[in-house]
Design an enzyme around this catalytic site. Structure first.
Site, mmCIF file in Angstrom:
data_model
loop_
_atom_site.group_PDB
_atom_site.id
_atom_site.type_symbol
_atom_site.label_atom_id
_atom_site.label_comp_id
_atom_site.label_asym_id
_atom_site.label_seq_id
_atom_site.Cartn_x
_atom_site.Cartn_y
_atom_site.Cartn_z
ATOM 1 C CG ASP A 123 -1.956 -0.988 1.032
ATOM 2 O OD1 ASP A 123 -2.424 -1.312 -0.181
ATOM 3 O OD2 ASP A 123 -2.563 -1.641 2.062
ATOM 4 C CB ALA A 124 4.124 1.965 0.164
#
Length: 301
Positions: free
Chosen positions: A246-247
């Site tokens: 999620d980056a």
């Protein structure tokens, strides 16, 4: 002195909206980039219809440009046109560039688990013509949404994923994606973490969507946790998938205000609506070649 009024110009023939191309460019910023691109397109009969540009810093920065043009008057076939652009413009300026053609829809694969809100929204937007894509296949780790996929006439493949077979399951998913000729994939609430082996094996962009409570409210029921904390905003983030969870580079985000009157269930309904909208915006921006990745950030025209 009298005279007759000038004859009206004859109506131009309508241009085919699919007979267009989009050029995207990233290169070290310097003088003359826009002029060089524009003159090249003009000299070869292209009609520019949209142009956007951005520089991170005019001195020593990176220059980004997106230019859309009609192909009707082009004096070269596609291959020699691209070759000439590379030699005359791209190489002297050190450009990373892509040229895509509207007449060739992107092939978008969808990975989904059991939540159907983003999944069905993408299918409906494709059917209504809002997303210029083909959907060659849908992959899921559950059978729940097969009937919905079949209603839209899209092949639906179930690949079960467990802790014990994750590597084999991902290899099968990559095989299916490759055989279907997918240009990119969308995780429409696919509730599995993709490994680096998957990302390297597929080697195409993957777009994800999730609520914007991360990292504050993790776990299986973030809306209950958000309700207990009394949040006043909920939202969603869509980004490209990287090996870091999620980056990846963010494509689109949005938030909506909420009040003390909401319940966990109403927060979830509102959150899913935001997720649908944000994912659709991100997918459309990607399909329309409006997203240029710069490190772990994006330029979205």
């Amino acid at each position: 002195m009298t005279g007759s009024a000038p004859s009206p110009m004859p109506d131009a023939l309508p241009l085919d909206p699919l007979n267009t191309a989009t050029l995207t460019i990233a290169c070290p910023d310097r003088k003359g980039i826009v002029a060089a691109v524009s003159v090249f397109l003009h000299n070869h009969g292209a009609n520019i219809i949209h142009s956007d540009q951005h520089s991170t810093d005019p001195v020593g920065g990176t220059f980004f440009m997106r230019m859309e043009f009609h192909l009707a008057g082009l004096d070269l076939a596609r291959d020699p046109f691209e070759k000439a652009f590379g030699e005359v413009v791209a190489e002297p300026f050190g450009m990373d560039w892509t040229l895509t053609y509207r007449a060739q829809p992107r092939r978008m694969a969808i990975l989904v688990s059991r939540y159907d809100h983003c999944f069905l929204d993408l299918l409906w937007r494709k059917r209504r013509g809002e997303l210029h894509v083909e959907i060659p296949l849908i992959i899921s780790n559950h059978d729940d949404l097969r009937r919905d996929a079949e209603m839209f006439g899209i092949p639906f493949h179930v690949v079960k994923v467990t802790k014990d077979n994750k590597a084999e399951a991902e290899a099968e998913q990559v095989r299916l994606l490759r055989e279907a000729g997918a240009d990119f994939a969308v995780l429409a609430r696919y509730m599995q973490i993709l490994s680096g082996d998957f990302l390297r094996g597929f080697d195409r962009p993957v777009i994800n969507i999730h609520h914007s409570f991360l990292p504050a409210f993790v776990g299986a029921n973030p809306y209950r946790a958000a309700f207990n904390r009394g949040v006043k905003l909920i939202g969603a983030t869509s980004h490209y998938v990287t090996e870091e969870l999620d980056a990846g580079p963010i494509i689109a985000q949005d938030v909506i205000p909420v009040t003390h009157r909401e319940t966990p269930d109403s927060l979830m309904r509102m959150g899913r609506d935001v997720e649908r909208q944000v994912l659709a915006r991100a997918v459309k921006a990607h399909v329309d070649d409006r997203v240029l990745v710069h490190g772990n950030k994006t330029v979205v025209f």
